[in-house]
Design a protein around this motif. Structure first.
Motif, PDB file in Angstrom:
ATOM      1  N   ASN A  43      39.540  40.143  47.271  1.00 38.21           N
ATOM      2  CA  ASN A  43      40.750  39.919  48.044  1.00 38.21           C
ATOM      3  C   ASN A  43      41.860  40.914  47.738  1.00 38.21           C
ATOM      4  O   ASN A  43      43.023  40.654  47.987  1.00 38.21           O
ATOM      5  CB  ASN A  43      41.274  38.492  47.820  1.00 38.21           C
ATOM      6  CG  ASN A  43      41.949  37.955  49.066  1.00 38.21           C
ATOM      7  OD1 ASN A  43      41.778  38.486  50.152  1.00 38.21           O
ATOM      8  ND2 ASN A  43      42.731  36.918  48.902  1.00 38.21           N
ATOM      9  N   ALA A  44      41.525  42.066  47.171  1.00 37.41           N
ATOM     10  CA  ALA A  44      42.528  43.080  46.866  1.00 37.41           C
ATOM     11  C   ALA A  44      42.888  43.841  48.134  1.00 37.41           C
ATOM     12  O   ALA A  44      42.023  44.169  48.936  1.00 37.41           O
ATOM     13  CB  ALA A  44      42.008  44.038  45.803  1.00 37.41           C
ATOM     14  N   LEU A  45      44.176  44.125  48.296  1.00 31.30           N
ATOM     15  CA  LEU A  45      44.664  44.813  49.482  1.00 31.30           C
ATOM     16  C   LEU A  45      44.803  46.296  49.199  1.00 31.30           C
ATOM     17  O   LEU A  45      45.430  46.700  48.226  1.00 31.30           O
ATOM     18  CB  LEU A  45      46.009  44.223  49.894  1.00 31.30           C
ATOM     19  CG  LEU A  45      46.623  44.718  51.191  1.00 31.30           C
ATOM     20  CD1 LEU A  45      45.720  44.385  52.370  1.00 31.30           C
ATOM     21  CD2 LEU A  45      47.993  44.083  51.392  1.00 31.30           C
ATOM     22  N   HIS A  46      44.194  47.112  50.034  1.00 34.78           N
ATOM     23  CA  HIS A  46      44.249  48.565  49.885  1.00 34.78           C
ATOM     24  C   HIS A  46      44.601  49.186  51.229  1.00 34.78           C
ATOM     25  O   HIS A  46      44.433  48.573  52.270  1.00 34.78           O
ATOM     26  CB  HIS A  46      42.895  49.130  49.426  1.00 34.78           C
ATOM     27  CG  HIS A  46      42.439  48.631  48.099  1.00 34.78           C
ATOM     28  ND1 HIS A  46      42.933  49.097  46.913  1.00 34.78           N
ATOM     29  CD2 HIS A  46      41.527  47.681  47.773  1.00 34.78           C
ATOM     30  CE1 HIS A  46      42.342  48.477  45.915  1.00 34.78           C
ATOM     31  NE2 HIS A  46      41.486  47.603  46.411  1.00 34.78           N
ATOM     32  N   PHE A  47      45.069  50.423  51.194  1.00 38.06           N
ATOM     33  CA  PHE A  47      45.229  51.196  52.416  1.00 38.06           C
ATOM     34  C   PHE A  47      43.990  52.070  52.576  1.00 38.06           C
ATOM     35  O   PHE A  47      43.586  52.753  51.634  1.00 38.06           O
ATOM     36  CB  PHE A  47      46.494  52.057  52.360  1.00 38.06           C
ATOM     37  CG  PHE A  47      47.739  51.286  52.678  1.00 38.06           C
ATOM     38  CD1 PHE A  47      48.185  51.181  53.984  1.00 38.06           C
ATOM     39  CD2 PHE A  47      48.455  50.647  51.679  1.00 38.06           C
ATOM     40  CE1 PHE A  47      49.331  50.460  54.293  1.00 38.06           C
ATOM     41  CE2 PHE A  47      49.593  49.935  51.974  1.00 38.06           C
ATOM     42  CZ  PHE A  47      50.035  49.835  53.281  1.00 38.06           C
TER      43      PHE A  47
END
Length: 197
Positions: free
Chosen positions: A42-46
């Motif tokens: 669930n980690a948010l990255h670009f």
């Protein structure tokens, strides 16, 4: 560069960010559309919206093609028979607006609709289920109905703990055999009209 046009260039595989950084450091004007995306845990990255491709603004008519010696992670121009087509400013502006909208809306995430059949891949719950309430945001949990201990139970799980089941057409087996060959009917499957004159 006010008078330039936008062109598409290719980056080396898995080197979009490096290529963009090198071009910026060399003084080029670029557009590298990046969107929020939920990855493992669930980690948010670009991430690049178009992996392997960047947009570069350049005045090709008066400057000619620039060299990318200071940007070793750029592999070249996107061209057709040696001609690099320009991308209209309106397309770049609309693309920038869409990227902003995607990121404002929580980024790229899987939207499940009511009735979707899914597989739960969470550590605590595993099995097949059906979505009974559509996902409303990237942070929302999905309400599903699943079989548990012989009963149908409702559960709420994070959307990234679900995998969609591919919609496969129902496997159609061969129809049951009706004759033994040469028009001889198998007992009890002879149609009502057979043998009637």
């Amino acid at each position: 560069m006010q008078n330039g046009k936008w062109y598409i260039i290719r980056a080396e595989p898995q080197a979009d960010f490096l290529a963009a950084s090198e071009l910026l450091n060399a003084g080029f004007e670029i557009f590298s559309p990046r969107v929020k995306s939920f990855q493992a845990k669930n980690a948010l990255h670009f991430v690049p919206l178009f992996p392997g491709y960047l947009f570069l603004k350049w005045d090709m008519d008066s400057e000619g093609k620039p060299s990318f010696h200071s940007a070793p992670h750029v592999s070249g121009w996107v061209n057709f028979e040696g001609v690099a087509p320009a991308v209209p400013d309106e397309v770049i502006n609309e693309l920038a607006q869409r990227v902003e909208h995607i990121n404002t809306d929580g980024g790229l995430w899987r939207r499940f609709e009511r009735g979707d059949r899914v597989r739960i891949v969470s550590g605590k719950l595993e099995g097949l289920a059906e979505v009974v309430e559509a996902t409303s945001s990237a942070q929302s949990r999905v309400r599903v109905l699943m079989q548990f201990m012989g009963r149908l139970v409702s559960a709420q799980v994070p959307w990234n703990s679900l995998e969609p089941l591919e919609d496969r057409p129902m496997e159609r087996g061969k129809p049951p055999r009706r004759t033994r060959g040469q028009g001889r009917w198998i007992r009890n499957v002879q149609p009502a009209f057979a043998g009637s004159n």
